[in-house]
Design an enzyme around this catalytic site. Structure first.
Site, PDB file in Angstrom:
ATOM      1  N   SER A  98     -20.721  -9.651   4.764  1.00 20.26           N
ATOM      2  CA  SER A  98     -19.965  -8.389   4.813  1.00 20.26           C
ATOM      3  C   SER A  98     -20.760  -7.312   4.085  1.00 20.26           C
ATOM      4  O   SER A  98     -21.512  -7.606   3.156  1.00 20.26           O
ATOM      5  CB  SER A  98     -18.622  -8.559   4.115  1.00 20.26           C
ATOM      6  OG  SER A  98     -18.816  -8.775   2.728  1.00 20.26           O
ATOM      7  N   ASP A  99     -20.576  -6.058   4.499  1.00 21.23           N
ATOM      8  CA  ASP A  99     -21.041  -4.972   3.645  1.00 21.23           C
ATOM      9  C   ASP A  99     -20.197  -5.043   2.369  1.00 21.23           C
ATOM     10  O   ASP A  99     -19.157  -5.711   2.326  1.00 21.23           O
ATOM     11  CB  ASP A  99     -20.914  -3.611   4.342  1.00 21.23           C
ATOM     12  CG  ASP A  99     -21.765  -2.549   3.634  1.00 21.23           C
ATOM     13  OD1 ASP A  99     -22.191  -2.783   2.480  1.00 21.23           O
ATOM     14  OD2 ASP A  99     -21.999  -1.475   4.224  1.00 21.23           O
ATOM     15  N   TRP A 100     -20.631  -4.353   1.340  1.00 23.48           N
ATOM     16  CA  TRP A 100     -20.036  -4.499   0.010  1.00 23.48           C
ATOM     17  C   TRP A 100     -18.586  -3.969  -0.023  1.00 23.48           C
ATOM     18  O   TRP A 100     -18.363  -2.772  -0.024  1.00 23.48           O
ATOM     19  CB  TRP A 100     -20.937  -3.814  -0.999  1.00 23.48           C
ATOM     20  CG  TRP A 100     -21.990  -4.723  -1.568  1.00 23.48           C
ATOM     21  CD1 TRP A 100     -22.259  -4.894  -2.897  1.00 23.48           C
ATOM     22  CD2 TRP A 100     -22.897  -5.598  -0.872  1.00 23.48           C
ATOM     23  NE1 TRP A 100     -23.260  -5.830  -3.058  1.00 23.48           N
ATOM     24  CE2 TRP A 100     -23.677  -6.279  -1.846  1.00 23.48           C
ATOM     25  CE3 TRP A 100     -23.121  -5.909   0.465  1.00 23.48           C
ATOM     26  CZ2 TRP A 100     -24.648  -7.230  -1.523  1.00 23.48           C
ATOM     27  CZ3 TRP A 100     -24.093  -6.849   0.800  1.00 23.48           C
ATOM     28  CH2 TRP A 100     -24.835  -7.489  -0.188  1.00 23.48           C
ATOM     29  N   LEU A 101     -17.663  -4.900   0.015  1.00 28.31           N
ATOM     30  CA  LEU A 101     -16.218  -4.646   0.095  1.00 28.31           C
ATOM     31  C   LEU A 101     -15.765  -4.263   1.499  1.00 28.31           C
ATOM     32  O   LEU A 101     -14.666  -3.722   1.668  1.00 28.31           O
ATOM     33  CB  LEU A 101     -15.734  -3.572  -0.884  1.00 28.31           C
ATOM     34  CG  LEU A 101     -15.868  -3.815  -2.375  1.00 28.31           C
ATOM     35  CD1 LEU A 101     -14.992  -2.823  -3.132  1.00 28.31           C
ATOM     36  CD2 LEU A 101     -15.497  -5.220  -2.773  1.00 28.31           C
ATOM     37  N   ALA A 102     -16.568  -4.559   2.488  1.00 20.73           N
ATOM     38  CA  ALA A 102     -16.138  -4.273   3.869  1.00 20.73           C
ATOM     39  C   ALA A 102     -15.198  -5.355   4.367  1.00 20.73           C
ATOM     40  O   ALA A 102     -14.531  -5.188   5.379  1.00 20.73           O
ATOM     41  CB  ALA A 102     -17.345  -4.171   4.784  1.00 20.73           C
TER      42      ALA A 102
END
Ligand code: BGC
Length: 993
Positions: free
Chosen positions: A364-368
């Protein structure tokens, strides 16, 4: 509509939206000090930088709310006024959001579930090239316990380790914690690594070898610093919106140029036994509303993309990356067709893993990541940085929650096994089990730098409030010049040089001489007068790295801002290089270090030649600089650049009787992307224009190489420069204000982005896609087109399923929950993410899990799949081409030969057998080569086009189809400067090749 307050809200928003030193940006300085374990560290540039970022926020706020009053009565009235403003603002936001909600309700559209469900998640291990790695992974993963497996899938939390992403290790079996680090142009937060030119710059070089070399340099530096996974390259955003804040991290709005650049970069990175990540999948075309709450709306924006556009444009470069064997794909923050990209089963299970045959892991993107079970079922394999819905909240959506979900059977064991196999197989695939290249931590392996301090000794888990573990965190390993990698500074210079595009050279003003060399000058001392104008020629007076993540536009522009930026080990500014290169004995250089036009006319009038430097900057949305909130506000040069050029160009050398300047002006533009030049490009004094993009550390040296003719410019635009922002089309603007609870961005222009739009609507750009001048001239002749018989079959060969290459068999039984409980006496760090559960009870099913719609339906595999990047037959050569390139000028030079195809405008529909219209771009780039030719010499250039290159994506057939009718193929030096064309009839054939 009171729109301004939205920005005020932005300024005051809590720093939950990925600040690199997240807590440092908070307005609550007490909270900052308590939470920030770095506050006392003596980090020369990062700490100063953080303060300056904080002061940016503060000063902006003063600007909005007024400056502090002197007397208390005034203070009260101010305060009341502020409260009123705040109240009005909150009401406005509320009304705005509810109006959006009402609108959504009224429109009767439930936006949920517009993306087709695609289950179950296809397993990895279906491709010959990866089969050995999967066998080895299966052996290792077969010995792992549940918590060990979960540990590998989940990051340990933001700043809990040395890198921006750190996974949990399985020490018992020798599987390390993986270090994941940005980013697309070098190594973020890493000491003494090379600040390479940005993606947009390497794309402008159109040099495939350099693309590889740049990737290789990144890979080698990463390995020497102990980075397992590089978070780059980026092809999303593709560049649909010319003002998109992060376009510069990627390559080009053309999917073929972007795809080739990505593939070469990946080959380069992975040649060094480092895993590459292609990001951000998919539709993350703007910064505004990219994440929920970051921009005030509860949901992230939804990029609504139709199936054909997805295939022919946005997914194309991802397919190329997968074909190149990329280890990881990062899913993006935004939603796609109203389903979050990191829990969108159609995209991850269907497109990535089934159709494109992706064998690595999706992170995942960071906190996506926005859900636990749903994201796992939809195909997410790794949660980054491991935190939950907020930064460093210690409430992971996976970690112990994933352990529970497996134990209570919400997530099948098979899915967890596949996640882990994919990660471990990628690790084997890239030779990271080889302890000569990757020594384990007892032999000094692991990251030898810290993202969080420049000190030698530092906290090992700075993100945890109760971490007291310190150790050597920075070993300052030199990586820019090594026996293995040669000189990366020299490489950076070469890339920056080749990424400069000469767009205007009236009367052959360029190249210029270093000395007066008998040139006429008005000055009494006979010295040639050269004026350097503009802040962009000079270094940032506060220091090259003064703004965190380069989040400001001060001094010469070397890169954009955000997670894709790096610390500059040094920066050769244009002014420094020019001062060094001009012959002091015969040339006098005058500096005008600002963009102020006050009295600049006098200084300009005293020059024999004026060099003006201007720029345009952008970056990632978690930082704002002045009013630029990531995405650019417009496509114009910033900081009064236009005015400066106009003023200098009008006055350079004084004016003659006609009112025209006596001396010439050359403009240099550093930019993140398409920049409108209309305010001055046709002024009589503006004789030369160089677009130097984002050059990285070697800026000035690269520029002087071209200015003085040591290198013959060979860069070409990787995008179109329009005459106005409107020329890019009504759908090309950033959505700045929410149009619903979930902002909706409809990609209604479909395939018509950048030059495809200009061509379709017959709009004349200022400089078209692919354009670039040289100091010499080239000619193309003798185009020979040879179609191979496969072009006469409409569809690729049927997907083949090999019995030899099947996913490894793993034990599908749910393990004993007792083994997942916290080991007795184990020390726990607050907020650190662990895989353990508190007790067996907590893993018991707690009601029925509501599975996503369509989960019970087994989705059929697509015929368009079968290999990495898609059905292997899509890449069979369909047409070969050959032509001659002659250098007709008198200087050695490199030409970029570009091949464009035009599909027929009608075709035989393969279902109905009727002739139907085919909506297709006027021309599309399909291949290019950069070729060096000596003056007066000729060279043969060859190309091959694949089946996919001459197909379109048929939505009903769900496959790539070769149309019927005339296929035109043109070769040229830009999308509008085509010199040789030919064509042939595609006769089709309902059958397959
Ligand atoms: C960016 C990613 C980056 C990640 C880690 C995110 O904000 O969108 O591109 O890799 O942060 O720094």
């Amino acid at each position: 509509m009171p729109l301004k307050p939205l920005e005020a809200y932005e300024l005051d928003r809590p720093s939950s939206d990925h600040p690199p030193r997240h807590s440092l940006d908070s307005d609550d300085s007490h909270a900052v000090d308590e939470l920030d374990p770095l506050r006392d560290s003596k980090r020369p540039y990062r700490d100063n930088a953080s303060h300056s970022l904080r002061s940016i926020f503060h000063s902006e706020k003063h600007a909005l709310l007024g400056s502090p009053p002197r007397r208390s009565s005034r203070r009260w009235s101010r305060l009341r006024f502020c409260c009123l403003l705040l109240f009005l603002f909150v009401v406005t936001i509320f009304l705005l959001l509810s109006a959006g909600g009402l609108w959504v309700y009224k429109a009767g559209a439930s936006y949920d579930g517009e993306s087709e469900p695609w289950y179950p998640s296809p397993r990895g291990g279906t491709v010959q090239l990866w089969s050995r790695s999967y066998r080895r992974a299966a052996e290792l993963v077969g010995q792992m316990t549940l918590v060990e497996k979960v540990n590998i899938t989940t990051g340990t939390g933001w700043s809990m380790g040395m890198c921006v992403g750190n996974t949990g290790p399985v020490d018992r079996l020798g599987f390390p914690s993986l270090c994941l680090q940005d980013g697309p142009l070098g190594l973020r937060f890493v000491d003494n690594a090379t600040a390479l030119p940005a993606g947009i710059t390497i794309a402008a070089s159109w040099n495939k070898q350099l693309m590889y070399d740049r990737g290789r340099a990144q890979g080698l530096e990463a390995r020497l610093k102990g980075i397992n996974v590089i978070l780059g390259p980026s092809v999303g955003p593709l560049g649909r919106l010319p003002a998109g804040g992060r376009n510069w991290e990627g390559f080009s709005p053309d999917p073929v140029l972007a795809g080739i650049a990505a593939a070469r970069t990946i080959h380069g990175i992975q040649s060094q036994s480092v895993m590459a990540t292609i990001k951000h999948f998919i539709g993350n075309e703007q910064e505004h509303f990219r994440q929920s709450w970051e921009w005030g709306t509860p949901n992230a924006l939804s990029s609504n993309i139709d199936d054909r556009t997805l295939h022919e444009l946005y997914a194309w470069p991802f397919a190329e990356a997968i074909r190149a064997g990329v280890a990881s794909v990062m899913c993006s923050y935004n939603q796609v067709n109203n389903s979050y990209a990191c829990q969108n089963s159609k995209l991850m299970n269907g497109v990535l893993k089934d159709e494109l045959g992706f064998q690595g892991f999706v992170q995942s993107d960071w906190l996506a990541q926005r859900s636990g079970v749903a994201s796992a079922l939809a195909g997410l394999d790794m949660s980054m940085p491991g935190d939950g819905l907020g930064w460093q909240d210690g409430k992971s959506l996976w970690g112990s929650e994933l352990t529970k979900a497996v134990l209570n059977s919400s997530v099948p064991v098979e899915r967890l096994n596949d996640m882990v196999l994919r990660i471990v197989a990628a690790w084997y695939q890239h030779g990271q089990d080889d302890d000569r290249r990757w020594p384990n931590s007892t032999l000094g392996g692991g990251p030898n730098f810290s993202s969080w301090t420049n000190d030698e000794i530092g906290d090992l888990h700075p993100g945890s409030p109760d971490s007291k573990d310190t150790g050597i965190v920075n070993k300052f390993v030199p990586v820019r010049q090594t026996a293995e990698g040669g000189n990366h500074d020299a490489l950076a210079r070469r890339i920056a040089t080749e990424g400069i595009v000469l767009v205007k050279n009236e009367g052959g003003i360029l190249p210029i001489p270093r000395s007066a060399n008998g040139l006429a000058t008005k000055a009494k001392d006979g010295k040639l007068r050269i004026g350097i104008f503009g802040e962009d020629a000079y270094p940032n007076p506060k220091g090259n790295n003064a703004c965190p993540d380069r989040g400001c536009n001060d001094g010469t522009l070397a890169m954009g801002w955000g997670s894709g930026a790096v610390e500059l080990p040094y920066l050769v500014s244009p002014a420094e290089a020019l001062h060094r290169e001009f012959d002091n004995a015969t040339v006098q250089v005058t500096d005008w270090k600002t963009n102020s036009v006050r009295k600049v006319d006098g200084t300009a009038a005293a020059q024999d030649l004026c060099l003006v430097f201007i720029n345009s900057d952008a970056g990632e949305g978690f930082i704002r600089w002045k009013t630029v909130m990531g995405d650019r506000n417009d496509l114009l040069p910033q900081k009064g650049g236009d005015e400066l050029v106009k003023e200098v160009a009008a006055n350079c050398g004084g004016r003659n009787e006609d009112g025209n300047p006596v001396s010439d002006t050359i403009v240099v533009l550093h930019t993140v992307g398409p920049t409108v030049l209309e305010r001055w490009i046709d002024l009589p004094g503006v004789m030369g224009v160089l677009i130097a993009h984002l050059p990285g550390e070697e800026s000035g040296n690269a520029l002087t190489d071209v200015l003085f003719g040591d290198y013959n410019p060979s860069g070409h635009l990787p995008y179109t420069i329009g005459k106005s922002e409107d020329d890019y089309g009504p759908d090309s603007k950033i959505l700045k204000y929410p149009n619903g609870v979930t902002p909706q961005q409809n990609f209604t222009e479909g395939l018509y982005v950048d030059y495809r739009f200009f061509d379709k609507h017959n709009i004349t750009p200022r400089y078209e896609f692919g354009y670039g001048l040289s100091y010499t001239t080239f000619k193309l002749s003798g185009l020979f087109i040879h179609p191979l018989s496969i072009v006469n079959t409409s569809l690729p060969a049927p997907r083949s399923y090999s019995d030899d290459v099947v996913p490894p068999h793993m034990d599908p039984r749910i393990p004993d929950p007792e083994a997942a409980v916290w080991p007795k006496g184990m020390r726990r760090l607050a907020k650190y993410i662990y895989p353990y559960i508190d007790d067996v009870e907590s893993a018991k099913p707690n009601g029925r899990y509501d599975y996503p719609k369509g989960y019970d339906h087994y989705h059929k595999s697509t015929e368009a799949g079968g290999g990495e990047g898609g059905n292997p037959d899509l890449f069979t050569t369909a047409v070969s081409l050959q032509l001659s390139l002659t250098n007709t000028g008198n200087m050695v030079g490199e030409a970029v030969v570009q091949i464009y195809v035009s599909l027929p405008s009608t075709t035989t529909d393969i279902i109905s057998n009727q002739t139907v219209a085919l909506d297709t771009p006027v021309r599309q780039l399909r291949a290019f080569e950069k070729v060096l030719v000596e003056s007066g010499s000729r060279s043969q250039v060859r190309f091959s086009l694949s089946r996919k290159d001459v197909s379109y994506w048929d939505v009903r057939v769900q496959n790539w189809v070769v149309p019927t009718g005339e296929l035109r193929v043109c070769a040229g030096f830009s999308s509008r400067d085509v010199r040789q064309c030919g064509g042939f009839e595609l006769i089709g054939g309902g059958g397959r090749s």
